[in-house]
Design an enzyme around this catalytic site. Sequence first.
Site, short mmCIF file in Angstrom:
data_model
loop_
_atom_site.label_atom_id
_atom_site.label_comp_id
_atom_site.label_asym_id
_atom_site.label_seq_id
_atom_site.Cartn_x
_atom_site.Cartn_y
_atom_site.Cartn_z
N ARG A 84 9.45 41.62 8.34
CA ARG A 84 8.48 40.47 8.34
C ARG A 84 6.99 40.92 8.24
NH1 ARG A 84 7.31 38.59 13.00
NH2 ARG A 84 9.21 39.39 14.19
N TYR A 137 0.45 17.31 -3.34
CA TYR A 137 1.89 17.38 -3.22
C TYR A 137 2.67 16.97 -1.83
CZ TYR A 137 6.33 19.84 -2.89
OH TYR A 137 7.56 20.24 -3.16
N ASP A 208 -4.07 24.72 -4.78
CA ASP A 208 -2.82 24.93 -5.03
C ASP A 208 -2.67 25.15 -6.39
OD1 ASP A 208 -0.07 24.50 -5.84
OD2 ASP A 208 0.38 23.10 -3.98
N LYS A 233 8.29 27.37 -8.70
CA LYS A 233 8.30 27.07 -10.18
C LYS A 233 7.92 27.81 -11.15
CE LYS A 233 8.52 23.64 -7.21
NZ LYS A 233 7.34 22.89 -6.54
C1 LIG Z 1 6.87 22.53 -5.26
C2 LIG Z 1 5.46 22.43 -4.78
C3 LIG Z 1 5.17 23.03 -3.72
C4 LIG Z 1 6.28 23.35 -2.34
O1 LIG Z 1 6.58 24.77 -2.54
P1 LIG Z 1 8.09 25.09 -2.24
O2 LIG Z 1 8.43 26.37 -2.89
O3 LIG Z 1 9.15 23.97 -2.75
O4 LIG Z 1 8.09 25.25 -0.90
C5 LIG Z 1 3.84 23.14 -3.18
N1 LIG Z 1 2.71 22.58 -4.22
C6 LIG Z 1 3.38 22.03 -5.19
C7 LIG Z 1 2.08 21.60 -6.15
C8 LIG Z 1 4.45 22.08 -5.79
O5 LIG Z 1 4.74 21.58 -6.99
#
Ligand SMILES: *Cc1c(COP(=O)(O)O)cnc(C)c1O
Length: 422
Positions: A84, A137, A208, A233
């Site tokens: 962890r 998001y 982000d 992603k």
């Molecule tokens: C998918 C996404 C998230 C969340 O990510 P997870 O891996 O699904 O927890 C956060 N920000 C953006 C822009 C996303 O497309």
Amino acid sequence: MQYWTYTWNQNWEKLRHMAQNDAFDPTTPELSPSSRAIHTEAPADLGGAPLGIPLYQSQVYRFAKADQLADALAGPGAPFVYGRHGNPTVAAFEQAMADLEGGAAAWAAGSGMGAITSTVLGLLGAGDHVVAQNAIYGGTRTVLSDLAARWGLEVSYVDPTPDAVRAALRPNTRLVHLETIANPTGAVHDLKGIAAVAREAGAYTVVDNTFATPLLCRPIEHGADIVVHSATKYIGGHADVLGGVAVFADRGVLDTVWPRVAEYGSALDPFAAWLLARGLQTLGVRMRQHSANTLELATRLDRHPGVRRVHYPGLPDHPSHARATELLDGGYGGVLAFELDGGREAGRTFIEAVRLVSLSASLGDVKSLAMHPATVSHRHLTSEELAAAGIDEGLIRFSVGIEDVEDIWRDVDQALAHATGA
Ligand SMILES: *Cc1c(COP(=O)(O)O)cnc(C)c1O
């Protein structure tokens, strides 16, 4: 990527050194076969350096000396002690992301939301104020709004221009949260201007960067303090791994939050880190192909009689085109949105008529994925509420894959004919 290999080898040397410190020989014939079966050792001498990132699945490390073990519990960058807190394969991924984003250090989480939530919880307390971009998001909005409703965080949502952020500032503003490319409008904001306003106010800028990836944009170069990703992603890219990461411009900020985030428990699993590090190796060629395919499809959709409007910052008439050209390197990313003639029913028909393209809630995959917010993610909203949120009822969000662009277009074209008759 030499830095990555170098630090990886350092980690490996550290582990080898600790193993050698230990006088115990697991192959000693005094042990019964059942005990020897338990005490199998990894080879200490590898000869050459591993070309692939080794998957270090061990979650627990043993030490020869009490002080060594105690020191290893001290923080990020200490020897590996427990999964962890850190793991060599996870560290290889973290170092690669820190390197690519131009940050000093990174911390990986089990999902993008794990990285975002841990960063927010690690930095902020009750009574602190956050300024966030309004089209954010959904998961991030849920967390911020919930922390506001139940834990006394204050949150303002703004259309993020430097002036709007400045106007929203309060004496207790600690954090400004943005996305490099907003969904579904493709808006690209004035990162540099906003980060400067936040810095002046003593607030962290968190960006982000999921949609752009560090290959298209490195927000730290424009003044961001922390960059977060859903690595699920584009970084992973193959719909087979969930992960996230936060990259810190200043190592001291990670040192501050680390004692908390290590205990919040959203650590990344080593196998997931291994897949993500592998995904990174093809990120360059994938992002080039995503961007090229998306620009081509955006251009064709823009000319299609059944399509009212296309949102893609790569199109010259997109409101953010000039800024996107300035901020993004080598392409405008792989996500576009378009509005169909025929509203909600046309949208539903389109996403059920595609064949090569998959109806899916995610994005950033090598495969093309499409989603219709009005009947899927936002189906609880009335027409009036959708309009207020700026989402057209016929809007399709399209994450363009890296298939041959002519194959994607043929599928989109036949689905458009079904949906709009055009
Ligand atoms: C998918 C996404 C998230 C969340 O990510 P997870 O891996 O699904 O927890 C956060 N920000 C953006 C822009 C996303 O497309």
